[in-house]
Design a protein around this motif. Structure first.
Motif, mmCIF file in Angstrom:
data_model
loop_
_atom_site.group_PDB
_atom_site.id
_atom_site.type_symbol
_atom_site.label_atom_id
_atom_site.label_comp_id
_atom_site.label_asym_id
_atom_site.label_seq_id
_atom_site.Cartn_x
_atom_site.Cartn_y
_atom_site.Cartn_z
ATOM 1 N N ALA A 129 8.618 6.596 16.433
ATOM 2 C CA ALA A 129 7.561 7.442 15.848
ATOM 3 C C ALA A 129 6.540 7.852 16.905
ATOM 4 O O ALA A 129 6.186 7.076 17.800
ATOM 5 C CB ALA A 129 6.887 6.694 14.704
ATOM 6 N N GLU A 130 6.044 9.067 16.751
ATOM 7 C CA GLU A 130 5.163 9.651 17.761
ATOM 8 C C GLU A 130 3.753 9.051 17.734
ATOM 9 O O GLU A 130 3.132 8.858 18.778
ATOM 10 C CB GLU A 130 5.059 11.176 17.555
ATOM 11 N N VAL A 167 0.874 -1.173 0.000
ATOM 12 C CA VAL A 167 0.000 0.000 0.000
ATOM 13 C C VAL A 167 0.911 1.222 0.000
ATOM 14 O O VAL A 167 1.917 1.238 0.717
ATOM 15 C CB VAL A 167 -0.879 -0.004 1.264
ATOM 16 N N GLY A 186 8.479 14.935 12.094
ATOM 17 C CA GLY A 186 9.088 15.453 10.869
ATOM 18 C C GLY A 186 8.940 16.967 10.745
ATOM 19 O O GLY A 186 9.257 17.729 11.660
ATOM 20 N N ALA A 192 0.696 5.272 0.875
ATOM 21 C CA ALA A 192 -0.186 6.291 1.449
ATOM 22 C C ALA A 192 0.453 7.649 1.169
ATOM 23 O O ALA A 192 0.372 8.158 0.052
ATOM 24 C CB ALA A 192 -0.394 6.011 2.922
ATOM 25 N N GLY A 193 1.153 8.220 2.140
ATOM 26 C CA GLY A 193 1.819 9.507 1.898
ATOM 27 C C GLY A 193 3.165 9.362 1.193
ATOM 28 O O GLY A 193 3.726 10.344 0.708
ATOM 29 N N GLY A 194 3.708 8.159 1.186
ATOM 30 C CA GLY A 194 4.974 7.898 0.494
ATOM 31 C C GLY A 194 6.206 8.476 1.186
ATOM 32 O O GLY A 194 7.318 8.374 0.672
ATOM 33 N N GLN A 195 6.039 9.042 2.385
ATOM 34 C CA GLN A 195 7.167 9.720 3.043
ATOM 35 C C GLN A 195 8.227 8.746 3.541
ATOM 36 O O GLN A 195 9.392 9.090 3.675
ATOM 37 C CB GLN A 195 6.665 10.579 4.208
ATOM 38 N N THR A 196 7.819 7.517 3.788
ATOM 39 C CA THR A 196 8.763 6.472 4.166
ATOM 40 C C THR A 196 8.973 5.516 3.004
ATOM 41 O O THR A 196 10.105 5.126 2.700
ATOM 42 C CB THR A 196 8.204 5.686 5.381
ATOM 43 N N LEU A 197 7.889 5.160 2.339
ATOM 44 C CA LEU A 197 7.975 4.113 1.311
ATOM 45 C C LEU A 197 8.786 4.577 0.097
ATOM 46 O O LEU A 197 9.588 3.796 -0.442
ATOM 47 C CB LEU A 197 6.563 3.685 0.888
ATOM 48 N N THR A 209 0.514 10.067 6.195
ATOM 49 C CA THR A 209 -0.780 9.757 6.806
ATOM 50 C C THR A 209 -0.580 9.226 8.230
ATOM 51 O O THR A 209 0.496 8.724 8.573
ATOM 52 C CB THR A 209 -1.533 8.691 5.980
ATOM 53 N N ILE A 235 -4.912 -1.365 6.627
ATOM 54 C CA ILE A 235 -5.264 -0.635 7.864
ATOM 55 C C ILE A 235 -6.289 0.394 7.416
ATOM 56 O O ILE A 235 -5.969 1.377 6.751
ATOM 57 C CB ILE A 235 -4.044 0.041 8.508
HETATM 58 C C1 FAD Z 1 12.385 14.112 6.471
HETATM 59 C C2 FAD Z 1 11.436 13.193 7.200
HETATM 60 C C3 FAD Z 1 11.351 13.276 8.575
HETATM 61 C C4 FAD Z 1 10.483 12.427 9.259
HETATM 62 N N1 FAD Z 1 10.418 12.529 10.617
HETATM 63 C C5 FAD Z 1 9.554 11.749 11.288
HETATM 64 C C6 FAD Z 1 9.425 11.866 12.703
HETATM 65 O O1 FAD Z 1 10.084 12.663 13.354
HETATM 66 N N2 FAD Z 1 8.528 11.047 13.323
HETATM 67 C C7 FAD Z 1 7.755 10.137 12.629
HETATM 68 O O2 FAD Z 1 6.967 9.435 13.235
HETATM 69 N N3 FAD Z 1 7.856 10.012 11.295
HETATM 70 C C8 FAD Z 1 8.723 10.794 10.617
HETATM 71 N N4 FAD Z 1 8.821 10.667 9.262
HETATM 72 C C9 FAD Z 1 8.011 9.622 8.586
HETATM 73 C C10 FAD Z 1 6.623 10.158 8.264
HETATM 74 O O3 FAD Z 1 5.877 10.383 9.438
HETATM 75 C C11 FAD Z 1 5.825 9.182 7.391
HETATM 76 O O4 FAD Z 1 4.765 9.904 6.932
HETATM 77 C C12 FAD Z 1 5.254 7.956 8.018
HETATM 78 O O5 FAD Z 1 6.229 7.187 8.663
HETATM 79 C C13 FAD Z 1 4.631 7.043 6.958
HETATM 80 O O6 FAD Z 1 3.433 7.587 6.523
HETATM 81 P P1 FAD Z 1 3.084 7.636 4.969
HETATM 82 O O7 FAD Z 1 1.622 7.951 4.875
HETATM 83 O O8 FAD Z 1 4.016 8.545 4.278
HETATM 84 O O9 FAD Z 1 3.282 6.110 4.532
HETATM 85 P P2 FAD Z 1 4.041 5.469 3.297
HETATM 86 O O10 FAD Z 1 5.437 5.957 3.230
HETATM 87 O O11 FAD Z 1 3.209 5.607 2.067
HETATM 88 O O12 FAD Z 1 4.018 3.943 3.758
HETATM 89 C C14 FAD Z 1 4.796 3.509 4.863
HETATM 90 C C15 FAD Z 1 4.556 2.006 5.079
HETATM 91 O O13 FAD Z 1 3.240 1.770 5.573
HETATM 92 C C16 FAD Z 1 2.490 0.946 4.673
HETATM 93 N N5 FAD Z 1 1.119 1.478 4.673
HETATM 94 C C17 FAD Z 1 0.789 2.790 4.566
HETATM 95 N N6 FAD Z 1 -0.537 2.939 4.723
HETATM 96 C C18 FAD Z 1 -1.054 1.695 4.920
HETATM 97 C C19 FAD Z 1 -2.373 1.196 5.160
HETATM 98 N N7 FAD Z 1 -3.436 2.012 5.244
HETATM 99 N N8 FAD Z 1 -2.546 -0.128 5.317
HETATM 100 C C20 FAD Z 1 -1.471 -0.968 5.262
HETATM 101 N N9 FAD Z 1 -0.203 -0.557 5.049
HETATM 102 C C21 FAD Z 1 0.012 0.763 4.887
HETATM 103 C C22 FAD Z 1 3.209 1.041 3.347
HETATM 104 O O14 FAD Z 1 2.996 -0.114 2.539
HETATM 105 C C23 FAD Z 1 4.651 1.177 3.797
HETATM 106 O O15 FAD Z 1 5.169 -0.092 4.134
HETATM 107 C C24 FAD Z 1 9.677 11.488 8.546
HETATM 108 C C25 FAD Z 1 9.764 11.410 7.154
HETATM 109 C C26 FAD Z 1 10.627 12.252 6.480
HETATM 110 C C27 FAD Z 1 10.689 12.149 4.986
#
Ligand code: FAD
Length: 279
Positions: A123-124, A30, A102, A32-37, A111, A167
């Motif tokens: 993570a918070e 999946v 972040g 979502a926001g792509g910030q980790t993936l 997300t 989720i």
């Molecule tokens: C510069 C930077 C600093 C950051 N600092 C912090 C910080 O201080 N604290 C913190 O907590 N995070 C931090 N992050 C991470 C950020 O919070 C991400 O947004 C979060 O970890 C993942 O959310 P996402 O929606 O981007 O998920 P994605 O990157 O799209 O996905 C992350 C993972 O979750 C899975 N996934 C996503 N949604 C679902 C769903 N609904 N059902 C099943 N699987 C799912 C994906 O398959 C993937 O494995 C930071 C990121 C960056 C780029």
């Protein structure tokens, strides 16, 4: 680096997300926001054959208040929750913790459920879900189930989610009257993941402390309603019970010391807030 080749599915309904997860199972991720993936794809730490976009459907981007909980759909961005009117009174712990996640830019895309799915021990949002004893709502094409936060997080970046499960939402309990909340963390720079993060929740029944960034998952401890005399010993026991490790950012001893000091700080803050609410 560029990611390995993948197919991209943009479902038009929740049912299409679930159908795609059933069809592709562990070959799919999946997004979502792509910030980790996206960084993980670019570094080829993740190589899914299929990406299923779950962050574009309006009916999954709702925050609903029901039965004493905030139910947050899987397309809700962290910034959307941060900007929820009256979040500070509905759930002060979230209002205090979210600004540490972040940066404004990452919260605008990332997300809430993506952070829960990723399960970073620093993570918070997972820490707050454990501290508040919230729930994770999972769904496949055939069944839905709800898992308590403490049972969902299994280890470092490891959860009880099955490959075909979405989720769908997470639920954070809203603040009960007379309850105090506090959150603090230590990181190298603002926006970095926490080296240690702590949350305290205090009420007439007692106080709990949740510690993130030290062990493989955030861990919650009930400290009861006792006086403060034994607090230093209790915090020392907590610090030693955590599986703290040395890494590039900090030593295990430093993490234990921050747990003791910040833990004491947030417990006193939460108790003082609870006392103000009750008077
Ligand atoms: C510069 C930077 C600093 C950051 N600092 C912090 C910080 O201080 N604290 C913190 O907590 N995070 C931090 N992050 C991470 C950020 O919070 C991400 O947004 C979060 O970890 C993942 O959310 P996402 O929606 O981007 O998920 P994605 O990157 O799209 O996905 C992350 C993972 O979750 C899975 N996934 C996503 N949604 C679902 C769903 N609904 N059902 C099943 N699987 C799912 C994906 O398959 C993937 O494995 C930071 C990121 C960056 C780029």
């Amino acid at each position: 680096m560029k990611p390995a080749r993948f197919s991209f599915v943009r479902p038009q309904s929740r049912q299409e997300i679930l159908d795609a997860l059933t069809e592709h199972g562990s070959d799919a991720s999946v997004i979502a926001g792509g910030q980790t993936l996206v960084p993980m794809l670019n570094m080829r730490l993740a190589r899914p054959k299929v990406l299923i976009d779950a962050a574009r459907l309006p009916d999954l981007a709702r925050i609903e208040e029901e039965k004493g909980e905030l139910r947050i759909g899987c397309a809700v961005r962290q910034a959307q929750l941060e900007q929820l009117p009256n979040l500070v009174s509905k759930q002060p712990l979230l209002a205090r913790a979210i600004p540490f996640i972040g940066h404004v830019q990452t919260r605008a895309r990332g997300t809430v459920c993506g952070s829960i799915a990723h399960a970073d021990p620093s993570a918070e949002l997972p820490l707050c879900l454990i501290a508040l004893q919230g729930k994770v709502h999972l769904r496949t094409r055939r069944k839905a189930r709800t898992v308590r936060a403490e049972d969902f997080f299994l280890g470092m970046m490891s959860t009880g989610r099955e490959p075909d499960e979405l989720i769908e939402a997470v639920s954070y309990p809203t603040a009960a009257p007379g309850t105090g909340f506090a959150f603090q963390e230590i990181g190298r720079r603002h926006g970095d993941f926490a080296i240690v993060a702590v949350a305290a929740v205090a009420s007439g029944d007692g106080v709990s402390l949740t510690v993130g960034g030290v062990d493989d998952v955030a861990r919650r401890f009930d400290l009861g309603a006792g006086r403060d005399d034994g607090l230093d010993d209790a915090l020392n026991d907590i610090a030693w019970s955590l599986n703290a490790r040395d890494d590039l950012h900090a030593s295990a001893a430093y993490r234990r010391e921050i747990t003791r000091r910040l833990g004491s700080h947030v417990i006193h803050q939460a108790k003082a807030e609870a006392a103000r609410c009750q008077s």
